[in-house]
Design an enzyme around this catalytic site. Structure first.
Site, mmCIF file in Angstrom:
data_model
loop_
_atom_site.group_PDB
_atom_site.id
_atom_site.type_symbol
_atom_site.label_atom_id
_atom_site.label_comp_id
_atom_site.label_asym_id
_atom_site.label_seq_id
_atom_site.Cartn_x
_atom_site.Cartn_y
_atom_site.Cartn_z
ATOM 1 N N THR A 17 -0.585 2.075 6.675
ATOM 2 C CA THR A 17 -0.557 0.820 5.920
ATOM 3 C C THR A 17 -0.543 -0.334 6.910
ATOM 4 O OG1 THR A 17 0.725 -0.580 4.427
ATOM 5 C CG2 THR A 17 1.986 0.996 5.737
ATOM 6 N N GLY A 18 -1.226 -1.403 6.555
ATOM 7 C CA GLY A 18 -1.257 -2.541 7.472
ATOM 8 C C GLY A 18 -2.577 -3.270 7.378
ATOM 9 N N GLY A 70 -10.877 -1.790 2.768
ATOM 10 C CA GLY A 70 -9.957 -1.643 3.894
ATOM 11 C C GLY A 70 -9.973 -0.245 4.480
ATOM 12 N N ASP A 71 -8.904 0.086 5.174
ATOM 13 C CA ASP A 71 -8.819 1.386 5.868
ATOM 14 C C ASP A 71 -8.370 2.520 4.956
ATOM 15 O OD1 ASP A 71 -6.340 -0.041 5.704
ATOM 16 O OD2 ASP A 71 -5.452 1.490 6.994
ATOM 17 N N THR A 115 0.871 -1.186 0.000
ATOM 18 C CA THR A 115 0.000 0.000 0.000
ATOM 19 C C THR A 115 0.903 1.228 0.000
ATOM 20 O OG1 THR A 115 -1.832 -1.022 1.154
ATOM 21 C CG2 THR A 115 -1.567 1.335 1.499
ATOM 22 N N ARG A 132 -14.864 -6.465 -0.045
ATOM 23 C CA ARG A 132 -14.185 -5.966 1.168
ATOM 24 C C ARG A 132 -13.484 -4.622 0.900
ATOM 25 N NH1 ARG A 132 -8.614 -4.578 2.501
ATOM 26 N NH2 ARG A 132 -8.366 -4.908 4.719
HETATM 27 N N1 ASP Z 1 -4.244 -1.286 4.662
HETATM 28 C C1 ASP Z 1 -4.463 -2.001 3.450
HETATM 29 C C2 ASP Z 1 -5.821 -2.649 3.529
HETATM 30 O O1 ASP Z 1 -6.158 -3.210 4.553
HETATM 31 C C3 ASP Z 1 -3.452 -3.046 3.156
HETATM 32 C C4 ASP Z 1 -2.017 -2.684 3.447
HETATM 33 O O2 ASP Z 1 -1.716 -1.567 3.823
HETATM 34 O O3 ASP Z 1 -1.133 -3.541 3.270
HETATM 35 O O4 ASP Z 1 -6.519 -2.656 2.543
#
Ligand code: ASP
Length: 344
Positions: free
Chosen positions: A257-258, A236-237, A206, A234
Site C-alpha cells: 500500500t502506498g 495504481g500498483d 488500500t 489512472r
Molecule cells: N497503492 C494505492 C494506489 O496507488 C493507494 C494506496 O495504497 O493508498 O492506487
C-alpha cells in the site's frame, strides 16, 4: 506380503503428512493502508473502530486456515470484510476520482503455481477481490479492465451495485480538500511523480491480506479505490502483479500500500521476494531494504505486509502509520496503527 507393503506405504504417507503439518504453521497478516496517520487527528472511538475491524478481518481469515481451508479462501474472507467497511479505501469506502466517481482495482496471486488474477478501473462491482479471484480461477487471463471486466463479473454472477454505493461523506470531503490544494500547486507538480500535499494525505486505506495455509500455500490479495482525485483512467500498483501484490512459495508473498506510481516503477512486491530468493536475505530484511532504503530515498511512501516461505510474518512501512493486524499459530491477534508499536 502385499498387506505389509500397503501398511508400509500407509505409514510413510502418514509420516509425510505429519512432517508437512509440523513444518507449515498457519499465519495471516493484513493491512488497511499506510500514510500520514496521526494519533492527534484521531478520536479514541475512530481508533477503536479501526482496531475492531482489523481484528475481525484477520480473525475471520485465520478461522478459515484453522479449519483447514486454503490461504486463497482466507485472504478472500479477510479482504471482503475490509471492502465492505466504509473505513478503508477499498470497496465501500473507496476514494473519489477527480470526476467524482469511483474506479476500483484489485488482485490476487497464489504462490504454488503463480496463478494470478487482477481487475482495474471497475465501477460497479461490489467486491473487486471476488472478481480478481474469478479472473484467476475462471478465465484464461491475468488482468481485465473497465467495461470488459464488468461484463465478466456479470457473467460470473457477481454482485453489481450502482457507482453511488461507494459514496461516503468522509471521502467526498477529502476530494474537495484535494481539489483545493491542487489549485494551489502548479500543473506540472500535479504529476504523480511529485509528492504534493493532497497525495500524501487523503488516500489511505488500500487493503491487503497475505496468508499461509496448512499445505504451505502462500496467497496475497490487494484491493483499493486508488488515489483521491485520480484522473484519466489512472491505474495504481494494487492490480499490478509484482508491484502491489506477489506470491511465490519459494520466497514470500507480499501485499503493498502506498504511492502506487513508485511501487510500480520499483516493482516493490516482486523485488522483495527476489531478494529473498536469490540473495538469501530474510523477508523482513528484504522488505526494509526496499521500503526504508530504495523507496524512502526517492520519496516513495507506503508499506508492505508479508509472509515468508516458512510462515514467518513481517511488515515494513516508511510512513507515520499503517493499519495492520496479524495472527500466527499459537499467538494472540495483534493489531497496530502507528509507527511505535501500540499493540491492541
Ligand atoms: N497503492 C494505492 C494506489 O496507488 C493507494 C494506496 O495504497 O493508498 O492506487
Amino acid at each position: 506380503m502385499r498387506r505389509s507393503i500397503s501398511f508400509l506405504a500407509f505409514c510413510c504417507f502418514s509420516a509425510l503428512v505429519s512432517a508437512n503439518e509440523a513444518t507449515t504453521p498457519i499465519a495471516i497478516v493484513i493491512h488497511g493502508g499506510a500514510g500520514t496517520i496521526n494519533k492527534s487527528q484521531m478520536t479514541e472511538a475512530q481508533e477503536q473502530a479501526y482496531h475492531a475491524t482489523l481484528k475481525h478481518a484477520v480473525e475471520t481469515g485465520y478461522a478459515v486456515l484453522e479449519k483447514g481451508g486454503s490461504s486463497v479462501d482466507a485472504v478472500t474472507a479477510a479482504v471482503l470484510i475490509m471492502e465492505d467497511s466504509p473505513l478503508f479505501n477499498a470497496g465501500k469506502g473507496s476514494v473519489y476520482t477527480y470526476d467524482e466517481g469511483h474506479e476500483l482495482d484489485a488482485s490476487i496471486m497464489r504462490g504454488d503455481n503463480l496463478m494470478a488474477g487482477a481487475v482495474s478501473g471497475v465501477t460497479v462491482v461490489k467486491n473487486p477481490v471476488l472478481l480478481a479471484r474469478a479472473v484467476m480461477e475462471k478465465s484464461e487471463h491475468v488482468m481485465l479492465s473497465g467495461a470488459g471486466a464488468e461484463q465478466f463479473a456479470k457473467e460470473q454472477g457477481l454482485e453489481l451495485v450502482e457507482n453511488s454505493y461507494f459514496d461516503t461523506e468522509f471521502r467526498y470531503d477529502a476530494l474537495k480538500k484535494a481539489k483545493q490544494s491542487m489549485q494551489k500547486v502548479p500543473h506540472q507538480a500535479q504529476n504523480y511523480r511529485l509528492k504534493t500535499p493532497w497525495q500524501a494525505q487523503w488516500n489511505m486505506g488500500t487493503v491487503g491480506a497475505v496468508a499461509m495455509d496448512r499445505s504451505g500455500l502462500l496467497t496475497a490479495a490487494t484491493s483499493t479505490g486508488g488515489m483521491t482525485a485520480k484522473r484519466y483512467g489512472r491505474i495504481g500498483d494494487a492490480p499490478i502483479i509484482g508491484a502491489g501484490n506477489f506470491a511465490d512459495n519459494s520466497s514470500c508473498a507480499v501485499s503493498a500500500t502506498g504511492h502506487g506510481e513508485f511501487f510500480i516503477r520499483y516493482r516493490v512486491a516482486s523485488d522483495i521476494c527476489a531478494r529473498v530468493k536469490y540473495q538469501g536475505v530474510s523477508a523482513d530484511k528484504a522488505a526494509d531494504q526496499v521500503i526504508q532504503q530504495e523507496l524512502a530515498k526517492v520519496g516513495g511512501t507506503g508499506g508492505v505486509i508479508l509472509i515468508d516461505h516458512k510462515g514467518k510474518i513481517g511488515w515494513s512501512f516508511n510512513t507515520e502509520g499503517m493499519y495492520r493486524a496479524k495472527k500466527a499459530e499459537g499467538e494472540a491477534t495483534i493489531s497496530e496503527i502507528f509507527k511505535e508499536s501500540s499493540a491492541k
